[in-house]
Design an enzyme around this catalytic site. Structure first.
Site, PDB file in Angstrom:
ATOM      1  N   ARG A 100      30.258   6.495   3.240  1.00  0.00           N
ATOM      2  CA  ARG A 100      29.255   7.297   2.508  1.00  0.00           C
ATOM      3  C   ARG A 100      30.037   8.207   1.571  1.00  0.00           C
ATOM      4  O   ARG A 100      30.880   8.990   2.011  1.00  0.00           O
ATOM      5  CB  ARG A 100      28.428   8.146   3.479  1.00  0.00           C
ATOM      6  CG  ARG A 100      27.735   9.300   2.778  1.00  0.00           C
ATOM      7  CD  ARG A 100      26.751  10.027   3.651  1.00  0.00           C
ATOM      8  NE  ARG A 100      25.569   9.207   3.858  1.00  0.00           N
ATOM      9  CZ  ARG A 100      24.389   9.682   4.267  1.00  0.00           C
ATOM     10  NH1 ARG A 100      24.232  10.961   4.498  1.00  0.00           N
ATOM     11  NH2 ARG A 100      23.375   8.874   4.453  1.00  0.00           N
ATOM     12  N   HIS A 127      21.252   3.535  -1.595  1.00  0.00           N
ATOM     13  CA  HIS A 127      21.292   3.772  -0.142  1.00  0.00           C
ATOM     14  C   HIS A 127      20.726   2.504   0.509  1.00  0.00           C
ATOM     15  O   HIS A 127      19.595   2.499   0.996  1.00  0.00           O
ATOM     16  CB  HIS A 127      20.454   5.010   0.177  1.00  0.00           C
ATOM     17  CG  HIS A 127      20.665   5.572   1.549  1.00  0.00           C
ATOM     18  ND1 HIS A 127      21.607   5.071   2.433  1.00  0.00           N
ATOM     19  CD2 HIS A 127      20.051   6.606   2.199  1.00  0.00           C
ATOM     20  CE1 HIS A 127      21.562   5.767   3.557  1.00  0.00           C
ATOM     21  NE2 HIS A 127      20.635   6.696   3.442  1.00  0.00           N
ATOM     22  N   GLN A 130      19.338   2.161   4.234  1.00  0.00           N
ATOM     23  CA  GLN A 130      18.085   2.896   4.380  1.00  0.00           C
ATOM     24  C   GLN A 130      16.884   2.020   4.020  1.00  0.00           C
ATOM     25  O   GLN A 130      15.952   1.865   4.809  1.00  0.00           O
ATOM     26  CB  GLN A 130      18.120   4.133   3.452  1.00  0.00           C
ATOM     27  CG  GLN A 130      16.846   4.929   3.447  1.00  0.00           C
ATOM     28  CD  GLN A 130      16.644   5.687   4.734  1.00  0.00           C
ATOM     29  OE1 GLN A 130      17.528   6.420   5.169  1.00  0.00           O
ATOM     30  NE2 GLN A 130      15.499   5.532   5.362  1.00  0.00           N
ATOM     31  N   ASP A 218      11.428  11.243  -1.007  1.00  0.00           N
ATOM     32  CA  ASP A 218      12.814  11.618  -0.702  1.00  0.00           C
ATOM     33  C   ASP A 218      12.970  13.066  -1.179  1.00  0.00           C
ATOM     34  O   ASP A 218      12.140  13.551  -1.959  1.00  0.00           O
ATOM     35  CB  ASP A 218      13.758  10.666  -1.492  1.00  0.00           C
ATOM     36  CG  ASP A 218      15.237  10.932  -1.273  1.00  0.00           C
ATOM     37  OD1 ASP A 218      15.586  11.664  -0.333  1.00  0.00           O
ATOM     38  OD2 ASP A 218      16.056  10.378  -2.050  1.00  0.00           O
ATOM     39  N   CYS A 258      12.898   9.041   3.916  1.00  0.00           N
ATOM     40  CA  CYS A 258      14.198   8.660   4.486  1.00  0.00           C
ATOM     41  C   CYS A 258      14.753   9.756   5.391  1.00  0.00           C
ATOM     42  O   CYS A 258      15.563   9.461   6.258  1.00  0.00           O
ATOM     43  CB  CYS A 258      15.175   8.318   3.370  1.00  0.00           C
ATOM     44  SG  CYS A 258      15.321   9.611   2.126  1.00  0.00           S
ATOM     45  N   ARG A 286      17.021   2.656  11.520  1.00  0.00           N
ATOM     46  CA  ARG A 286      18.366   2.664  10.919  1.00  0.00           C
ATOM     47  C   ARG A 286      19.374   2.074  11.905  1.00  0.00           C
ATOM     48  O   ARG A 286      20.276   1.336  11.521  1.00  0.00           O
ATOM     49  CB  ARG A 286      18.772   4.106  10.558  1.00  0.00           C
ATOM     50  CG  ARG A 286      17.936   4.749   9.460  1.00  0.00           C
ATOM     51  CD  ARG A 286      18.165   4.078   8.123  1.00  0.00           C
ATOM     52  NE  ARG A 286      19.564   4.048   7.766  1.00  0.00           N
ATOM     53  CZ  ARG A 286      20.264   5.078   7.270  1.00  0.00           C
ATOM     54  NH1 ARG A 286      19.655   6.216   7.025  1.00  0.00           N
ATOM     55  NH2 ARG A 286      21.562   4.954   7.005  1.00  0.00           N
TER      56      ARG A 286
HETATM   57  N1   CP Z   1      18.393   9.076   5.810  1.00  0.00           N
HETATM   58  C1   CP Z   1      19.694   9.371   5.953  1.00  0.00           C
HETATM   59  O1   CP Z   1      20.576   8.638   5.486  1.00  0.00           O
HETATM   60  O2   CP Z   1      19.940  10.491   6.665  1.00  0.00           O
HETATM   61  P1   CP Z   1      21.360  11.215   6.809  1.00  0.00           P
HETATM   62  O3   CP Z   1      21.700  11.752   5.441  1.00  0.00           O
HETATM   63  O4   CP Z   1      21.166  12.289   7.819  1.00  0.00           O
HETATM   64  O5   CP Z   1      22.373  10.196   7.236  1.00  0.00           O
HETATM   65  N1  NVA Z   2      18.618  11.084  -1.918  1.00  0.00           N
HETATM   66  C1  NVA Z   2      19.117  11.726  -0.725  1.00  0.00           C
HETATM   67  C2  NVA Z   2      19.041  10.787   0.437  1.00  0.00           C
HETATM   68  C3  NVA Z   2      19.515  11.373   1.735  1.00  0.00           C
HETATM   69  C4  NVA Z   2      19.448  10.387   2.851  1.00  0.00           C
HETATM   70  C5  NVA Z   2      20.529  12.193  -0.957  1.00  0.00           C
HETATM   71  O1  NVA Z   2      21.311  11.454  -1.557  1.00  0.00           O
HETATM   72  O2  NVA Z   2      20.851  13.320  -0.573  1.00  0.00           O
END
Ligand code: CP
Ligand code: NVA
Length: 300
Positions: A100, A127, A130, A218, A258, A286
């Site tokens: 990530r 993502h 997700q 989101d 999400c 997930r």
């Molecule tokens: N939805 C999601 O990816 O959550 P986190 O940012 O907590 O991993």
């Molecule tokens: N769009 C958000 C998603 C978090 C899971 C971010 O990137 O922070």
């Protein structure tokens, strides 16, 4: 080069359904494969995470493997050493890399040079795990058809992954967002090239939500963009998912987020905790979808 999962379009439509089938069989307990037995997985996180980190670590353990949580303090990808060198070195120790981070090119670079599969746990662009889990959740709640899916809010990484899914799976996708916060233009063009899907970008939330089967939102300001929170709130306020807006959706719609949510901003408590919400099923999935994605990649 081993197969990786950097974005949803790395899989064909058939492969996406193969992963959903694996997911269903693993979640029900019908199968319990251990493709990571005696293997470690490097989990590189340069952004915060609850769901992704915990569900990957638990999933890796359930697949027989060992998860190594690595922050940017250790690796400093592309700064302390090149993506190429890090990919080659990690491949000598681990059986898979989960990452990530900010720049999507760091993930594709790792995937290009690693000798083990690389899985994208979120970038500024997409993502993918997700939205794979999200569509699986929709299939659990509704009989499959060409769904009307309304994404409301910031045209960021999660919206972009819905576009990627629309490139592979037939859907009627409406993205309700401000002209200043559109999704990625190249991903939009690719989704529109799939003539089985229709993709609408609109700044009218009522148009986006009309008869929708799935309402999705989101956070308005994503990780790495929190300094734009005030500006985005002003631009996106009218896209808040609340009970007044939901009146225009299909009576049996499901509401998704999400997470993490900023309750009271992009979604209200009464909707998030209401009868249409499937947000916690979505969060649970997930775990199952990532186990299926990892198993699929290791079987290739
Ligand atoms: N939805 C999601 O990816 O959550 P986190 O940012 O907590 O991993
Ligand atoms: N769009 C958000 C998603 C978090 C899971 C971010 O990137 O922070």
């Amino acid at each position: 080069m081993p197969r990786s999962f950097t974005e949803i379009v790395d899989f064909t439509t058939d492969e996406i359904y193969e992963v959903f089938d694996l997911c269903r069989r693993m979640k029900s307990g019908e199968i319990n494969p251990k493709p990571l037995a005696d293997k470690s997985v490097a989990c590189i996180f340069t952004k915060s995470s609850l769901r992704t980190r915990v569900s990957f670590e638990v999933g890796i353990n359930q697949l027989g493997g060992d998860a190594l949580y690595i922050t940017d303090r250790e690796i400093q990808l592309g700064v302390r050493e090149s993506v190429y060198d890090a990919a080659k070195v990690l491949s000598r120790y681990v059986g898979m890399i989960v990452i990530r981070t900010f720049a999507h090119s760091d993930v594709t670079g790792l995937a290009q040079h690693a000798d083990v599969p690389v899985v994208n746990g979120l970038t500024d662009l997409v993502h993918p795990c997700q939205v794979m889990g999200d569509y699986f959740t929709v299939l659990e709640h509704k009989k499959e058809k060409k769904f009307k899916i309304a994404f409301l809010g910031d045209g960021n990484n999660v919206a972009n992954s819905w576009l990627n899914l629309a490139s592979r799976i037939s859907m009627d996708l409406r993205i309700g967002t401000a002209p200043e916060t559109p999704p990625d233009a190249a991903l939009l063009e690719r989704a529109r090239a799939n003539k089985d899907s229709s993709v609408l970008i609109t700044d009218d939330p009522k148009e986006a939500i009309r008869d929708a089967d799935v309402i999705y939102t989101d956070v308005w300001a994503s990780m790495g963009q929190k300094d734009q929170a005030k500006e985005k709130e002003e631009l996106l306020r009218k896209f808040q998912v609340n009970s007044a807006l939901l009146v225009g959706a299909a009576a049996d719609c499901v509401v998704m987020h999400c997470l993490p949510a900023e309750r009271g901003r992009e979604i209200t408590d009464e909707v998030m905790d209401g009868p249409h919400s499937v947000v916690f099923d979505e969060a649970e999935n997930r775990l199952h979808i990532q186990k299926a994605i990892m198993t699929f990649l290791l079987e290739q």
